[in-house]
Design an enzyme around this catalytic site. Structure first.
Site, PDB file in Angstrom:
ATOM      1  N   LEU A   1       0.834  -1.211   0.000  1.00 18.69           N
ATOM      2  CA  LEU A   1       0.000   0.000   0.000  1.00 18.69           C
ATOM      3  C   LEU A   1       0.866   1.258   0.000  1.00 18.69           C
ATOM      4  CD1 LEU A   1      -2.798  -1.082   2.518  1.00 18.69           C
ATOM      5  CD2 LEU A   1      -2.718  -1.358   0.047  1.00 18.69           C
ATOM      6  N   SER A   2       2.126   1.092  -0.397  1.00 20.18           N
ATOM      7  CA  SER A   2       3.033   2.230  -0.561  1.00 20.18           C
ATOM      8  C   SER A   2       3.289   3.017   0.706  1.00 20.18           C
ATOM      9  CB  SER A   2       2.522   3.180  -1.637  1.00 20.18           C
ATOM     10  OG  SER A   2       2.605   2.557  -2.863  1.00 20.18           O
TER      11      SER A   2
ATOM     12  N   ASP B   1       3.524   5.124  -7.362  1.00 18.01           N
ATOM     13  CA  ASP B   1       3.147   5.274  -5.958  1.00 18.01           C
ATOM     14  C   ASP B   1       3.249   6.729  -5.508  1.00 18.01           C
ATOM     15  OD1 ASP B   1       3.073   2.565  -6.233  1.00 18.01           O
ATOM     16  OD2 ASP B   1       4.914   2.194  -5.112  1.00 18.01           O
TER      17      ASP B   1
ATOM     18  N   TYR C   1      10.945  -8.421  -8.609  1.00 19.94           N
ATOM     19  CA  TYR C   1      10.577  -7.140  -9.228  1.00 19.94           C
ATOM     20  C   TYR C   1      11.621  -6.745 -10.278  1.00 19.94           C
ATOM     21  CZ  TYR C   1       8.797  -2.342  -9.522  1.00 19.94           C
ATOM     22  OH  TYR C   1       8.265  -1.159  -9.964  1.00 19.94           O
TER      23      TYR C   1
HETATM   24  C1  GLA Z   1       5.444  -1.194  -6.740  1.00 18.86           C
HETATM   25  C2  GLA Z   1       6.285  -0.081  -7.349  1.00 18.86           C
HETATM   26  C3  GLA Z   1       5.500   0.686  -8.393  1.00 18.86           C
HETATM   27  C4  GLA Z   1       4.865  -0.256  -9.404  1.00 18.86           C
HETATM   28  C5  GLA Z   1       4.133  -1.393  -8.712  1.00 18.86           C
HETATM   29  C6  GLA Z   1       3.636  -2.428  -9.669  1.00 18.86           C
HETATM   30  O1  GLA Z   1       4.383  -0.652  -6.024  1.00 18.86           O
HETATM   31  O2  GLA Z   1       6.704   0.811  -6.330  1.00 18.86           O
HETATM   32  O3  GLA Z   1       6.339   1.627  -9.016  1.00 18.86           O
HETATM   33  O4  GLA Z   1       5.816  -0.728 -10.313  1.00 18.86           O
HETATM   34  O5  GLA Z   1       4.981  -2.048  -7.766  1.00 18.86           O
HETATM   35  O6  GLA Z   1       2.613  -1.908 -10.441  1.00 18.86           O
END
Ligand code: GLA
Length: 391
Positions: free
Chosen positions: A134-135, A181, A233
């Protein structure tokens, strides 16, 4: 205690006086458009009501101190150290949690080279769950960027502050993430999602209509932790870059679903499926925006479900807990559901009727117990405003 008060109290306890101000920024949920951001594609996230708070005051020397409720001790450096600490090139010389805040200070000064900053004390507290996708990191970056932007009188706009946050994350912390995000957090608006073109950084606010239609977005945090800075990732990013190269284009943004046949001939099966996820996901974002504009939120269910299937089967970033969360929510009548964020753990979202919050939550908790998975954390979120000064 609220996170706002926790930041206020931590500041006063540690630094011995009241903070000059408290600034906050939200976490985010991504409605649709996953891993498209670093491919210069489309995303449709919204900021959520959970926020990170940064209590801060200027100092009259050049020291920067950062403290957080989730760390034992404050970290102290001087302004002139920032350039020797960052970019970190993989050997972080401050604790990782502090690199988000210190990295923002560093990147802000690069964005405003004429600034004459003095030192600053910062205390951070958050109610954005960490590691849930959730950033929480963008929320820290946004709160600290907003605090320093005002205290240092920089007057930078929200898009520049989002770029500063991303730079901190990429170059100070070392996580190779895209811009979604930070843009979602900086541009959040109540009742609307942010449609973002990650190539041009143009945005459009798209009303979600959730509340008006009696709908809720349920977050199912699987509690399976993930780390973007490592492994999967980075690997997915590399596959996308390889796919673009084989197609002879700068980034996958320069292709669309009509290029899939050609792509299939040019690349191995794994690379092709990674590319297929990105090209179809970009199309699904565009379709979701049209559906919201023209028909409202009940029309987006199938797109969310197709997005999840694509992440599970083509991009291969789901985990059994996320699949179970999605399948259970759908079996309970959810309009749509999908994992959200980077994947390999974290959270799923389900779009459901307001009346179904309890039954869907209970069913998910039961399904996790039956499968022998750890208990998920289930709660609702709604589109909320971006950064603000709270005190
Ligand atoms: C993470 C990264 C984003 C994006 C998402 C996947 O949240 O921080 O920049 O790449 O994954 O959509």
């Amino acid at each position: 205690m609220t996170a706002l008060n926790a930041a206020r109290e931590l500041f006063a306890d540690l630094y011995g006086h009241e903070a000059e101000g408290i600034w906050s920024a939200p976490g985010r949920v991504n409605l649709i458009g996953e891993h498209t951001d670093y491919n210069e594609g489309y995303v449709l996230p919204f900021a959520i009501q959970q926020r990170t708070y940064a209590a801060a005051s200027l100092r009259d020397d050049d020291r920067i101190r950062v403290a957080s409720t989730f760390a034992d001790e404050p970290v102290e450096v001087s302004l002139s150290d920032l350039d020797t600490l960052f970019p970190s090139a993989g050997d972080l010389r401050v604790p990782e949690w502090s690199a988000y805040a210190l990295g923002v200070a560093w990147a802000l000064l690069l964005a405003a080279p004429d600034a004459r900053p003095t030192g600053v004390d910062i205390a951070i507290a958050s109610d954005v769950p960490v590691g849930a996708g959730l950033s929480s990191s963008a929320a820290i970056e946004g709160s600290v960027a907003s605090a320093l932007n005002e205290l240092w009188g920089l007057d930078l706009d929200p898009v520049t502050l989002a770029q500063v946050g991303r730079r901190a994350e990429n170059e100070a912390v070392g996580a190779p993430t895209g811009i979604m995000d930070q843009m979602a957090s900086m541009l959040g608006q109540a009742d609307a999602a942010t449609f973002l073109d990650c190539r041009t950084l143009e945005t459009r606010s798209v009303p979600t209509g959730f509340t008006g239609e009696g709908l809720e977005v349920l977050v199912i945090d699987t509690q399976v932790t993930h780390a973007h800075s490592t492994g999967g990732y980075r690997e997915r990013r590399a596959s996308c870059e390889r796919g673009a190269e084989l197609l002879g284009i700068r980034s996958l943004r320069d292709a669309d679903v009509s290029d899939l046949l050609r792509a299939a001939e040019l690349m191995d099966d794994v690379t092709f499926r990674r590319v297929r996820h990105i090209l179809t996901e970009n199309q699904r974002v565009l379709d979701t925006v049209s559906a919201l504009d023209e028909q409202g939120p009940r029309a987006i269910g199938e797109l969310l479900v197709a997005s999840h299937a694509s992440m599970r089967d083509d991009f291969e970033i789901s985990v059994p807990e996320l699949d179970l969360a999605v399948d259970t929510a759908l079996a309970q009548g959810a309009i749509g559901a999908r994992m959200t964020g980077g994947g390999f753990g974290g959270a799923a979202i389900a779009l459901i009727e307001h009346e179904a919050v309890e039954s869907v939550s209970d069913a998910v908790v039961r399904a996790f117990a039956d499968a022998g998975f750890g208990a998920p954390h289930v709660f609702t979120v709604h589109p909320a405003e971006g950064p603000r000064r709270d005190a």
